[in-house]
Scaffold this motif. Structure first.
Motif, short mmCIF file in Angstrom:
data_model
loop_
_atom_site.label_atom_id
_atom_site.label_comp_id
_atom_site.label_asym_id
_atom_site.label_seq_id
_atom_site.Cartn_x
_atom_site.Cartn_y
_atom_site.Cartn_z
N PRO A 97 31.05 -15.48 11.61
CA PRO A 97 30.41 -16.73 12.04
C PRO A 97 30.54 -16.95 13.54
O PRO A 97 31.41 -16.37 14.18
N THR A 98 29.68 -17.78 14.08
CA THR A 98 29.70 -18.05 15.51
C THR A 98 30.77 -19.09 15.82
O THR A 98 30.69 -20.24 15.38
N ASP A 99 31.80 -18.68 16.54
CA ASP A 99 32.87 -19.59 16.93
C ASP A 99 33.40 -19.15 18.30
O ASP A 99 32.75 -18.35 18.99
N GLU A 100 34.56 -19.68 18.68
CA GLU A 100 35.09 -19.37 20.00
C GLU A 100 35.42 -17.88 20.15
O GLU A 100 35.23 -17.29 21.21
N LEU A 101 35.91 -17.25 19.08
CA LEU A 101 36.28 -15.84 19.16
C LEU A 101 35.04 -14.95 19.27
O LEU A 101 35.03 -13.98 20.03
N THR A 102 34.00 -15.25 18.50
CA THR A 102 32.78 -14.45 18.62
C THR A 102 32.11 -14.66 19.97
O THR A 102 31.49 -13.75 20.52
N GLU A 103 32.24 -15.88 20.53
CA GLU A 103 31.72 -16.11 21.88
C GLU A 103 32.49 -15.28 22.90
O GLU A 103 31.90 -14.68 23.82
N LEU A 104 33.81 -15.21 22.73
CA LEU A 104 34.61 -14.34 23.61
C LEU A 104 34.20 -12.89 23.44
O LEU A 104 34.10 -12.14 24.42
N GLY A 105 33.95 -12.47 22.20
CA GLY A 105 33.50 -11.09 21.96
C GLY A 105 32.18 -10.80 22.63
O GLY A 105 31.98 -9.71 23.19
N SER A 106 31.26 -11.76 22.62
CA SER A 106 29.97 -11.57 23.28
C SER A 106 30.14 -11.44 24.79
O SER A 106 29.49 -10.60 25.42
N ILE A 107 31.03 -12.25 25.35
CA ILE A 107 31.28 -12.15 26.80
C ILE A 107 31.90 -10.79 27.14
O ILE A 107 31.53 -10.15 28.14
N LEU A 108 32.83 -10.33 26.31
CA LEU A 108 33.45 -9.03 26.56
C LEU A 108 32.44 -7.90 26.38
O LEU A 108 32.48 -6.91 27.13
N ALA A 136 46.63 -16.34 8.69
CA ALA A 136 46.87 -15.77 10.02
C ALA A 136 46.13 -14.45 10.19
O ALA A 136 45.58 -14.16 11.25
N GLY A 137 46.11 -13.64 9.12
CA GLY A 137 45.38 -12.37 9.20
C GLY A 137 43.89 -12.56 9.39
O GLY A 137 43.25 -11.86 10.18
N ARG A 138 43.34 -13.54 8.66
CA ARG A 138 41.92 -13.82 8.83
C ARG A 138 41.62 -14.32 10.24
O ARG A 138 40.60 -13.97 10.83
N PHE A 139 42.51 -15.12 10.78
CA PHE A 139 42.32 -15.66 12.11
C PHE A 139 42.42 -14.57 13.18
O PHE A 139 41.69 -14.59 14.18
N LEU A 140 43.30 -13.60 12.97
CA LEU A 140 43.54 -12.56 13.98
C LEU A 140 42.64 -11.35 13.82
O LEU A 140 42.71 -10.44 14.65
N ARG A 141 41.81 -11.31 12.78
CA ARG A 141 40.96 -10.13 12.58
C ARG A 141 40.05 -9.86 13.78
O ARG A 141 39.95 -8.71 14.24
N PRO A 142 39.34 -10.87 14.34
CA PRO A 142 38.52 -10.57 15.53
C PRO A 142 39.36 -10.10 16.72
O PRO A 142 38.91 -9.24 17.49
N LEU A 143 40.58 -10.63 16.88
CA LEU A 143 41.42 -10.18 17.99
C LEU A 143 41.82 -8.72 17.81
O LEU A 143 41.92 -7.97 18.78
N ARG A 144 42.07 -8.30 16.56
CA ARG A 144 42.38 -6.89 16.31
C ARG A 144 41.18 -6.01 16.67
O ARG A 144 41.34 -4.90 17.21
N ALA A 145 39.98 -6.49 16.34
CA ALA A 145 38.78 -5.73 16.71
C ALA A 145 38.65 -5.62 18.23
O ALA A 145 38.29 -4.57 18.76
N VAL A 146 38.95 -6.71 18.93
CA VAL A 146 38.90 -6.68 20.40
C VAL A 146 39.91 -5.68 20.94
O VAL A 146 39.61 -4.88 21.83
N THR A 147 41.13 -5.69 20.40
CA THR A 147 42.18 -4.78 20.87
C THR A 147 41.80 -3.33 20.63
O THR A 147 41.94 -2.47 21.51
#
Length: 391
Positions: free
Chosen positions: A139-150, A108-119
């Motif tokens: 890696p390029t996935d849905e979260l990094t794509e969301l980060g690029s859009i943000l 769960a921590g690994r999964f939420l790490r990009p979300l913590r960076a966004v926050t």
């Protein structure tokens, strides 16, 4: 609770929190994901344990009478002692609980790490640090794509706020002098007891001229601010048609000054905001005519070269030192002030050109010609290489 008719009444839900009201404890997303993952891991372990222990119940350990060798496991008989099997399975299940929880917490921590960076980045940006970006990387996935859009959204917000600050600063700086002049003109006229109708009419005409000057200045500032804010709708733009219209509208101006205005227009289609590209072309041609010598020339060329759509404007005129080129593209920079006192030029033309080019991700090249004048080239992208058209 009941009403006078005897029917029960439900208490009204409170949707707003008053100061000091007790709030619900925040439910951690990582804790919920950990519970989900740990449950899955535990069930998977339970299944594996069942697959291993059930076959063992049908095995029997036998040893020949009077033999010192270890027992041999066979496939017939009463099987392993059920009590020992239950104890071993219970111990394994108890040991699996912390293992499953730790594994679930880690996943769960690994999964939420990009979300913590966004926050964290969003908090920093909301505090005024508009130049910060997420930059989640691989890696390029849905979260990094969301980060690029943000990141793109943050960049547009920064450009918008910067354009707003520039607009306010430039408007206050440039409008201060004409407004003060207009006020002085009216105060002097009103203080004159001998002012007649002809004097008042003359003052009104001067006031109207000052008002028109301020209106053109504000329009130029708005165009500059809009250009700095960026392009939101990428439409196909026929650059050749726009240049042709602008050249036709400037022929009288060129004729009055004795400027030879020629064009070499090959097919050139790009993408972007037609209105902003029209402002770029207008300011380029107007600048080439205004800051030119009588009897000289201006050449306008459009063409498509590989992946680029090229607009080139070459004009003669006074010699411009190379170290002054960058100043030309800054707002309100005038290398040769008009000594006649007229303020037809605001020093915003090439600043608008630069802002529009940057908004369209175009390459702007400026060269000071040795014989005098400038050669300005803008390289746009073809429509098929532009960003998707916005709805």
């Amino acid at each position: 609770m009941t009403d006078p008719t005897g029917r029960s009444r439900q208490p009204l839900a409170v949707t707003s929190q008053e100061p000091g009201a007790t709030q619900r404890p925040r439910r951690s997303l990582q804790a919920r994901l950990t519970l989900f993952y740990a449950t899955g891991i535990y069930l998977a372990g339970l299944g594996i344990l069942a697959l291993v222990t059930i076959p063992l119940t049908g095995l029997q350990k036998t040893t020949a009478a009077g033999s010192a060798t270890p027992g041999v496991v066979t496939g017939a008989g009463r099987g392993i002692d059920p009590q020992q099997l239950v104890i071993g399975a219970a111990f394994a299940l108890v040991l699996l609980i912390p293992i499953a929880w730790a594994a679930g917490w880690y996943v769960a921590g690994r999964f939420l790490r990009p979300l913590r960076a966004v926050t964290a980045t969003a908090k920093a940006i909301s505090a005024g640090n508009l130049d910060q970006r997420l930059d989640l990387g691989e890696p390029t996935d849905e979260l990094t794509e969301l980060g690029s859009i943000l990141d793109d959204l943050f960049a547009r917000l920064e450009a918008s706020f910067t354009a707003q600050r520039h607009f306010v600063a430039n408007a206050s700086h440039e409008l201060r002098t004409p407004l003060a002049g207009l006020r002085t003109l009216l105060e002097v006229t009103l203080a004159d007891p001998d002012a007649d109708a002809a004097t008042l009419r003359s003052v009104c005409q001067e006031a109207l001229a000052l008002g028109e000057h301020q209106e053109r200045l504000v329009q130029a500032l708005l165009t500059l601010a809009t250009s700095e804010r960026g392009v939101t709708n990428w439409d196909a733009v026929d650059l050749t048609a726009i240049v042709g219209e602008v050249v036709d509208s400037h022929r009288d101006q060129a004729r009055r000054k004795g400027i030879d205005l020629t064009e070499h227009l090959a097919p050139a289609v790009t993408a972007g905001d037609p209105r902003l590209i029209g402002s770029l072309v207008t300011n380029l041609i107007d600048n080439a005519i205004r800051h030119n010598n009588s009897g000289d020339r201006v050449e306008i060329t459009t063409q498509t070269v590989g992946p680029q759509v090229v607009l080139a404007v070459v004009n003669s005129g006074p010699v411009i030192p190379d170290d002054h080129l960058q100043r030309l593209f800054q707002p309100f920079q005038r290398l040769a002030p008009d000594r006649s006192g007229r303020r037809d030029s605001y020093g915003l033309g090439l600043a608008i050109v630069k802002a529009v080019a940057e908004a369209h991700r175009a390459t702007l090249t400026t060269t000071a010609r040795a014989e005098g004048g400038l050669a300005i080239t803008v390289r746009f992208m073809r429509p098929d290489l532009a960003p998707p058209r916005s709805g």
